[in-house]
Design a protein around this motif. Structure first.
Motif, PDB file in Angstrom:
ATOM      1  N   ARG A 159       0.841  -1.101   0.106  1.00 37.07           N
ATOM      2  CA  ARG A 159       0.050   0.159   0.234  1.00 37.07           C
ATOM      3  C   ARG A 159       0.884   1.310  -0.049  1.00 37.07           C
ATOM      4  O   ARG A 159       1.919   1.162   0.666  1.00 37.07           O
ATOM      5  CB  ARG A 159      -0.982   0.020   1.145  1.00 37.07           C
ATOM      6  N   LEU A 160       0.351   2.098  -0.667  1.00 40.08           N
ATOM      7  CA  LEU A 160       1.122   3.612  -0.893  1.00 40.08           C
ATOM      8  C   LEU A 160       0.799   4.422   0.568  1.00 40.08           C
ATOM      9  O   LEU A 160      -0.121   4.716   0.650  1.00 40.08           O
ATOM     10  CB  LEU A 160       0.573   4.372  -2.070  1.00 40.08           C
ATOM     11  N   VAL A 161       2.036   4.671   0.944  1.00 48.51           N
ATOM     12  CA  VAL A 161       1.733   5.499   2.229  1.00 48.51           C
ATOM     13  C   VAL A 161       2.792   6.877   2.102  1.00 48.51           C
ATOM     14  O   VAL A 161       3.415   6.775   1.021  1.00 48.51           O
ATOM     15  CB  VAL A 161       1.966   5.118   3.426  1.00 48.51           C
ATOM     16  N   GLU A 162       2.715   7.766   2.951  1.00 52.08           N
ATOM     17  CA  GLU A 162       3.685   8.680   2.863  1.00 52.08           C
ATOM     18  C   GLU A 162       4.879   8.342   3.080  1.00 52.08           C
ATOM     19  O   GLU A 162       5.516   7.513   4.012  1.00 52.08           O
ATOM     20  CB  GLU A 162       3.500   9.673   4.178  1.00 52.08           C
ATOM     21  N   GLY A 163       5.670   8.768   2.025  1.00 52.81           N
ATOM     22  CA  GLY A 163       7.319   8.425   1.937  1.00 52.81           C
ATOM     23  C   GLY A 163       7.722   7.258   1.406  1.00 52.81           C
ATOM     24  O   GLY A 163       8.815   6.671   1.420  1.00 52.81           O
ATOM     25  N   GLY A 164       6.592   6.503   0.991  1.00 50.16           N
ATOM     26  CA  GLY A 164       6.966   4.968   0.451  1.00 50.16           C
ATOM     27  C   GLY A 164       5.850   3.999   0.628  1.00 50.16           C
ATOM     28  O   GLY A 164       4.790   4.474   0.164  1.00 50.16           O
ATOM     29  N   TYR A 165       6.001   2.733   0.785  1.00 49.38           N
ATOM     30  CA  TYR A 165       5.032   1.703   0.572  1.00 49.38           C
ATOM     31  C   TYR A 165       5.128   0.885   1.938  1.00 49.38           C
ATOM     32  O   TYR A 165       6.184   0.623   2.457  1.00 49.38           O
ATOM     33  CB  TYR A 165       5.303   0.696  -0.429  1.00 49.38           C
ATOM     34  N   GLU A 166       3.916   0.190   2.251  1.00 47.80           N
ATOM     35  CA  GLU A 166       3.861  -0.669   3.276  1.00 47.80           C
ATOM     36  C   GLU A 166       3.541  -2.077   2.750  1.00 47.80           C
ATOM     37  O   GLU A 166       2.672  -1.881   1.831  1.00 47.80           O
ATOM     38  CB  GLU A 166       2.842  -0.284   4.308  1.00 47.80           C
TER      39      GLU A 166
ATOM     40  N   LYS B 193      -1.427  -8.277   9.432  1.00 48.09           N
ATOM     41  CA  LYS B 193      -0.337  -8.209   9.838  1.00 48.09           C
ATOM     42  C   LYS B 193       0.571  -7.372   8.985  1.00 48.09           C
ATOM     43  O   LYS B 193       0.736  -7.164   7.982  1.00 48.09           O
ATOM     44  CB  LYS B 193       0.249  -9.678   9.937  1.00 48.09           C
ATOM     45  N   TYR B 194       1.530  -6.626   9.747  1.00 49.26           N
ATOM     46  CA  TYR B 194       2.348  -5.607   9.198  1.00 49.26           C
ATOM     47  C   TYR B 194       3.533  -6.425   9.086  1.00 49.26           C
ATOM     48  O   TYR B 194       4.209  -6.889   9.616  1.00 49.26           O
ATOM     49  CB  TYR B 194       2.699  -4.420  10.476  1.00 49.26           C
ATOM     50  N   LEU B 195       4.143  -6.243   7.605  1.00 50.51           N
ATOM     51  CA  LEU B 195       5.321  -6.844   7.278  1.00 50.51           C
ATOM     52  C   LEU B 195       6.317  -5.968   7.163  1.00 50.51           C
ATOM     53  O   LEU B 195       7.295  -6.157   7.837  1.00 50.51           O
ATOM     54  CB  LEU B 195       4.913  -7.654   6.025  1.00 50.51           C
ATOM     55  N   ARG B 196       6.385  -4.738   6.305  1.00 44.40           N
ATOM     56  CA  ARG B 196       7.576  -3.932   6.409  1.00 44.40           C
ATOM     57  C   ARG B 196       7.225  -2.834   5.620  1.00 44.40           C
ATOM     58  O   ARG B 196       6.192  -2.618   4.893  1.00 44.40           O
ATOM     59  CB  ARG B 196       8.782  -4.699   5.449  1.00 44.40           C
ATOM     60  N   PHE B 197       8.105  -1.641   5.768  1.00 46.94           N
ATOM     61  CA  PHE B 197       8.022  -0.236   5.253  1.00 46.94           C
ATOM     62  C   PHE B 197       8.917  -0.143   4.148  1.00 46.94           C
ATOM     63  O   PHE B 197      10.385  -0.692   4.506  1.00 46.94           O
ATOM     64  CB  PHE B 197       8.112   0.710   6.174  1.00 46.94           C
ATOM     65  N   ILE B 198       8.736   0.099   2.913  1.00 48.98           N
ATOM     66  CA  ILE B 198       9.785   0.210   1.802  1.00 48.98           C
ATOM     67  C   ILE B 198       9.887   1.650   1.578  1.00 48.98           C
ATOM     68  O   ILE B 198       8.993   2.388   0.834  1.00 48.98           O
ATOM     69  CB  ILE B 198       9.371  -0.723   0.637  1.00 48.98           C
ATOM     70  N   LYS B 199      10.973   2.219   1.847  1.00 52.36           N
ATOM     71  CA  LYS B 199      11.139   3.812   1.597  1.00 52.36           C
ATOM     72  C   LYS B 199      11.234   3.846   0.124  1.00 52.36           C
ATOM     73  O   LYS B 199      11.960   3.119  -0.587  1.00 52.36           O
ATOM     74  CB  LYS B 199      12.487   4.236   2.281  1.00 52.36           C
ATOM     75  N   ASP B 200      10.762   5.029  -0.369  1.00 51.62           N
ATOM     76  CA  ASP B 200      10.744   5.507  -1.795  1.00 51.62           C
ATOM     77  C   ASP B 200      11.550   6.855  -1.600  1.00 51.62           C
ATOM     78  O   ASP B 200      11.074   7.807  -1.242  1.00 51.62           O
ATOM     79  CB  ASP B 200       9.359   5.802  -2.401  1.00 51.62           C
ATOM     80  N   GLU B 201      12.733   6.635  -2.079  1.00 55.83           N
ATOM     81  CA  GLU B 201      13.725   7.869  -2.061  1.00 55.83           C
ATOM     82  C   GLU B 201      13.176   8.958  -2.616  1.00 55.83           C
ATOM     83  O   GLU B 201      13.627  10.200  -2.389  1.00 55.83           O
ATOM     84  CB  GLU B 201      15.011   7.336  -2.699  1.00 55.83           C
ATOM     85  N   SER B 202      12.489   8.856  -3.931  1.00 53.49           N
ATOM     86  CA  SER B 202      11.965   9.817  -4.855  1.00 53.49           C
ATOM     87  C   SER B 202      10.915  10.703  -3.998  1.00 53.49           C
ATOM     88  O   SER B 202      10.374  11.600  -4.357  1.00 53.49           O
ATOM     89  CB  SER B 202      11.440   9.273  -6.118  1.00 53.49           C
TER      90      SER B 202
END
Lengths: 265, 338
Positions: A159-166, B193-202
């Motif tokens: 899912r698209l969230v602030e600053g990236g994806y979860e 369940k929360y798995l992970r956060f993937i940061k988007d540098e852009s």
């Protein structure tokens, strides 16, 4: 895999007239379409059906005219549809709308997924998708941009969230609201159109689903519209034409003055 | 009459500044109603300084639920705990930011407790006489504004757009009450369940969070020219936006798309470069406070919305503007040194 896609019929243009008394939209004389953001939900559902088998059912609440939207979704590849339509549903806010659609879904038996568009382009609230999930006590992923895996009674999504994806994992049945990034909606096919044309779409009222009268329509809605007005959006400020080096410098001077005066730099 | 509550967002073990914007909004409401202003904070390993900062920035009370299960946002446990709090303390008004969290949690909760929720409000005020919350929000792509109230149920719930108000300023001497709450494990059960956060540098600065957005459209001519958009955005501490056109061409990714099928934003400043202003785009940005448009076409729709319009080639205008801003900043910096 049984998938339910709640959709909304919305006015095509963005020049919509409002009834100032009820605060609802004047629909007469306005071309209607499937809410453009619902197309991504429809496409996602059809893709899942193609991969895993099963059935996609669209459901909508609205006037009889909304049958057109349901038929269009069927022409795209959905299997069947249900319209929730009755004068008692009129004037529903997002609470009462979620209530009726959720109970319409309950009446359809077991299902695996409810997939909604992010929001409707007219009301713009993005509340009905989460509202349906809440009424049905489903785990929910909003702003879903990708389905990663599906199987063993579970779904993994991004899912698209602030600053990236979860990334989330949910047990089925589950609810998703999806964003444009998830799919590229197909067009209705001729064969689909013919199938949709012939199909009889059930139209259900309060007597056909398990709802309480006091929760319906305007009376069942916790919110009230106090007034509707048109914002003054035309600012049409100064316009500068760049024709040569001199006017280019003047134009940039103007922007600098603006940025400094408003404390942006 | 009950309290005015704001949702303080705790994400990645940090308090987000939108929490202070909400306190600023909440303050005028609580003062008018003459009731306490409180923040609710749900999170894991919540720092004492963060709770204190909420008080310094205007909260009379802070309700804290610190639980390892709240490390990351999942709607079900958050909603369960929030409902417990709302049922126990019965606030009159409850506002949250229209972030991905607020937009998910608030409708989930409002449905369960049967109360009204108004999304994306731009103005919140108290109705004379009744004390009801008047909530004004844009609808239909910003073509109309509607004022909505929740007359018979409580709390009156609303989300407000980030950056539609300045954060409240801290007063280091302010005192307040902190209420720590613990809840039974059963409330934290979730089917997700929360798995992970993937940061988007852009997305270092995301468009919904940005005070300034510099957006590029087809007028850029080619993908490489997005670099000047990025450079200008960085100089202004802003985010990069884009029209649907260029996202569909693959010049930039979808999270940057502004408009009907992208993000709806209302920054303090929106610079539209090479964007003609199709209805679909305008719907996503017309509530911006200030708009500067640069476009070759003098008849481009975007000019109707612009406070300042430059009819010219953005590939000439923006590089010169970037140069000037850099010069200005260097001059200001040297002034400060002296």
């Amino acid at each position: 895999m049984k998938i339910i896609v709640p959709i909304k019929q919305v006015p095509e243009t963005s020049n919509v007239k409002m009834n100032p008394e009820t605060g609802t939209m004047v629909r007469e004389g306005v071309e209607s379409i499937i809410n453009p953001l619902d197309l991504y939900a429809i496409e996602t559902a059809i893709k899942l059906k193609e991969k895993f088998g099963g059935k996609v059912t669209v459901i909508s609440m609205g006037p009889e005219k909304a049958l057109e939207a349901i038929k269009e979704a069927i022409a795209m590849g959905c299997d069947d549809g249900v319209l929730l339509s009755d004068r008692k549903f009129a004037g529903s806010d997002t609470w009462a709308t979620s209530y009726v659609i959720a109970n319409g879904i309950k009446g359809m038996g077991d299902f695996d997924l409810v997939i909604c568009g992010e929001r409707a382009t007219d009301g713009d609230t993005a509340q009905v998708g989460p509202g349906i999930a809440s009424f049905l006590d489903l785990p929910l992923s909003t702003f879903t941009s990708e389905i990663l895996t599906l199987g063993d009674g579970r779904i993994r999504v991004k899912r698209l969230v602030e600053g990236g994806y979860e990334e989330l994992e949910m047990t089925l049945p589950a609810a998703l609201t999806v964003v444009k990034e998830i799919s590229d909606p197909r067009l209705p096919t001729l064969r689909g159109k013919l199938k949709a044309k012939k199909m009889e779409i059930p139209v259900l009222g309060p007597q056909n689903i398990d709802v309480k009268e006091e929760n319906l329509g305007l009376n069942g809605s916790p919110t009230r519209v106090v007034k509707i007005f048109t914002p003054k959006v035309t600012r049409e400020g100064e316009k500068i034409f760049v024709k040569d080096e001199k006017t280019l410098n003047e134009a940039v001077d103007k922007i600098m003055d603006f940025l400094i005066k408003k404390e942006f730099i | 009459m009950g309290e005015v509550w704001t949702l303080a967002e705790y994400r990645h073990e940090k308090l987000s500044t939108v929490s202070f914007e909400l306190l600023n909004r909440g303050k005028s409401l609580s003062q008018k109603l003459n009731v306490p202003l409180a923040s609710v904070i749900l999170g894991s390993n919540i720092k004492k300084e963060d709770v204190q900062e909420l008080i310094e920035r205007g909260a009379d009370k802070v309700y804290v639920v610190d639980d390892k299960n709240f490390k990351n946002f999942l709607v079900e446990p958050y909603a369960n705990v929030l409902m417990e709090l709302l049922n126990e303390y019965k606030p009159d008004i409850f506002i949250a930011a229209a972030t991905t969290t607020g937009r998910t949690l608030m409708p989930y909760v409002a449905v369960r407790i049967k109360t009204g929720l108004t999304a994306d409000c731009t103005v919140l005020e108290i109705e004379e006489g009744t004390g009801n919350l008047l909530q004004t929000r844009p609808a239909i792509g910003g073509n109309i504004l509607a004022t909505i109230k929740t007359p018979n149920t409580r709390p009156q719930m609303a989300t407000v757009r980030p950056h539609s108000m300045k954060p409240s300023l801290p007063d280091r001497n302010r005192k307040g009450e902190v209420i720590y709450k613990n809840y039974d494990e059963s409330l934290f059960k979730a089917k997700s369940k929360y798995l992970r956060f993937i940061k988007d540098e852009s997305q270092q600065v995301t468009v919904q969070d940005a005070k300034v957005i510099v957006a590029g459209g087809r007028g850029l001519g080619k993908e490489e020219n997005f670099k000047i958009i990025g450079e200008l955005a960085e100089l202004l501490g802003g985010a990069v936006g884009a029209s649907r056109d260029v996202v569909d061409r693959g010049w930039i990714t979808y999270p940057h798309q502004i408009g009907l099928s992208g993000k709806t934003v209302s920054p303090a400043l929106y610079i539209a470069a090479g964007i003609s202003g199709a209805v679909q785009h305008i719907a996503g940005m017309q509530t911006s406070e200030n708009i500067i448009a640069v476009n070759k076409d003098p008849d481009a729709q975007i000019f109707h919305l612009a406070n300042l319009g430059i009819v010219g080639d953005l590939n000439e205008v923006l590089p010169l503007l970037i140069k000037r801003i850099k010069e200005y900043k260097a001059k200001e910096a040297s002034k400060n040194v002296q």
